[in-house]
Scaffold this motif. Sequence first.
Motif, PDB file in Angstrom:
ATOM      1  N   GLU A  16       6.854  -2.191  -0.546  1.00 31.12           N
ATOM      2  CA  GLU A  16       7.268  -2.879   0.644  1.00 31.12           C
ATOM      3  C   GLU A  16       7.143  -1.721   1.790  1.00 31.12           C
ATOM      4  O   GLU A  16       7.177  -0.411   1.304  1.00 31.12           O
ATOM      5  CB  GLU A  16       8.904  -2.920   0.631  1.00 31.12           C
ATOM      6  CG  GLU A  16       9.226  -4.111  -0.752  1.00 31.12           C
ATOM      7  CD  GLU A  16       9.396  -3.307  -1.697  1.00 31.12           C
ATOM      8  OE1 GLU A  16       9.958  -4.054  -2.786  1.00 31.12           O
ATOM      9  OE2 GLU A  16       9.012  -2.492  -2.283  1.00 31.12           O
TER      10      GLU A  16
ATOM     11  N   SER B  54      13.793  -5.746  -0.906  1.00 31.90           N
ATOM     12  CA  SER B  54      12.808  -5.300  -1.954  1.00 31.90           C
ATOM     13  C   SER B  54      12.218  -6.913  -2.101  1.00 31.90           C
ATOM     14  O   SER B  54      12.647  -7.774  -1.685  1.00 31.90           O
ATOM     15  CB  SER B  54      13.410  -4.910  -3.046  1.00 31.90           C
ATOM     16  OG  SER B  54      14.049  -3.847  -2.979  1.00 31.90           O
TER      17      SER B  54
ATOM     18  N   GLN C 174      10.275  -0.711  -4.781  1.00 38.42           N
ATOM     19  CA  GLN C 174      11.330   0.299  -4.597  1.00 38.42           C
ATOM     20  C   GLN C 174      12.040   0.035  -3.241  1.00 38.42           C
ATOM     21  O   GLN C 174      13.160   0.550  -3.328  1.00 38.42           O
ATOM     22  CB  GLN C 174      10.420   1.504  -4.335  1.00 38.42           C
ATOM     23  CG  GLN C 174       9.855   1.983  -5.898  1.00 38.42           C
ATOM     24  CD  GLN C 174       9.476   3.611  -5.597  1.00 38.42           C
ATOM     25  OE1 GLN C 174       9.107   4.204  -4.548  1.00 38.42           O
ATOM     26  NE2 GLN C 174       9.443   4.115  -6.869  1.00 38.42           N
ATOM     27  N   GLY C 175      11.453  -0.747  -2.628  1.00 34.02           N
ATOM     28  CA  GLY C 175      12.213  -1.398  -1.297  1.00 34.02           C
ATOM     29  C   GLY C 175      12.072  -0.605   0.024  1.00 34.02           C
ATOM     30  O   GLY C 175      11.384   0.465  -0.139  1.00 34.02           O
TER      31      GLY C 175
ATOM     32  N   CYS D 259       5.183  -6.750   2.266  1.00 32.30           N
ATOM     33  CA  CYS D 259       5.253  -6.454   0.703  1.00 32.30           C
ATOM     34  C   CYS D 259       3.668  -6.788   0.338  1.00 32.30           C
ATOM     35  O   CYS D 259       3.257  -8.223   0.326  1.00 32.30           O
ATOM     36  CB  CYS D 259       6.330  -7.586   0.078  1.00 32.30           C
ATOM     37  SG  CYS D 259       6.102  -7.710  -1.606  1.00 32.30           S
TER      38      CYS D 259
ATOM     39  N   LYS E  30       9.695  -9.306  -5.114  1.00 31.72           N
ATOM     40  CA  LYS E  30       9.309  -9.453  -6.520  1.00 31.72           C
ATOM     41  C   LYS E  30       8.462 -10.518  -6.541  1.00 31.72           C
ATOM     42  O   LYS E  30       8.691 -11.870  -6.012  1.00 31.72           O
ATOM     43  CB  LYS E  30      10.543  -9.268  -7.347  1.00 31.72           C
ATOM     44  CG  LYS E  30      10.092  -9.353  -8.760  1.00 31.72           C
ATOM     45  CD  LYS E  30      11.448  -9.510  -9.765  1.00 31.72           C
ATOM     46  CE  LYS E  30      11.242  -9.387 -11.118  1.00 31.72           C
ATOM     47  NZ  LYS E  30      10.238 -10.529 -11.599  1.00 31.72           N
TER      48      LYS E  30
END
Length: 119
Positions: free
Chosen positions: A6, A94, A111-112, A22, A96
């Motif tokens: 990200e 974050s 990891q954000g 992202c 996913k």
Amino acid sequence: QLHPVESGGGLVQPGGSLRLSCTAPGFSSSKCAMYWYRQVEGQQREGIAMITSADTTLYKESVKGRFAISTDKTEDTVYLQMNNLKSEDTAMYSCKTAGTTDYCNRGPLGQGTQVTVSS
């Protein structure tokens, strides 16, 4: 395994905008969906937006109309455009992957990137 990265967070004033990115190489060709989450320290992580491989989108009610999720499939990147930001949007954001295959579902949370909304 899909490892999203990200970027794009930062400090912004209330009412301002940010665009988060992202990037997860391979997620587009694997027909995965992508979820954006956010988490305030000490609180539970919440899902706020998702986009499928068919570009279907869903949003948490609190961000609907202010946030927009989109995909650049050529770059394996999902964007989260955030407008009219409020102090309560302050969180670690974050992403996913998810989907109908183990490959999509087993990708880790990134990891954000920190978003702070403050005057």
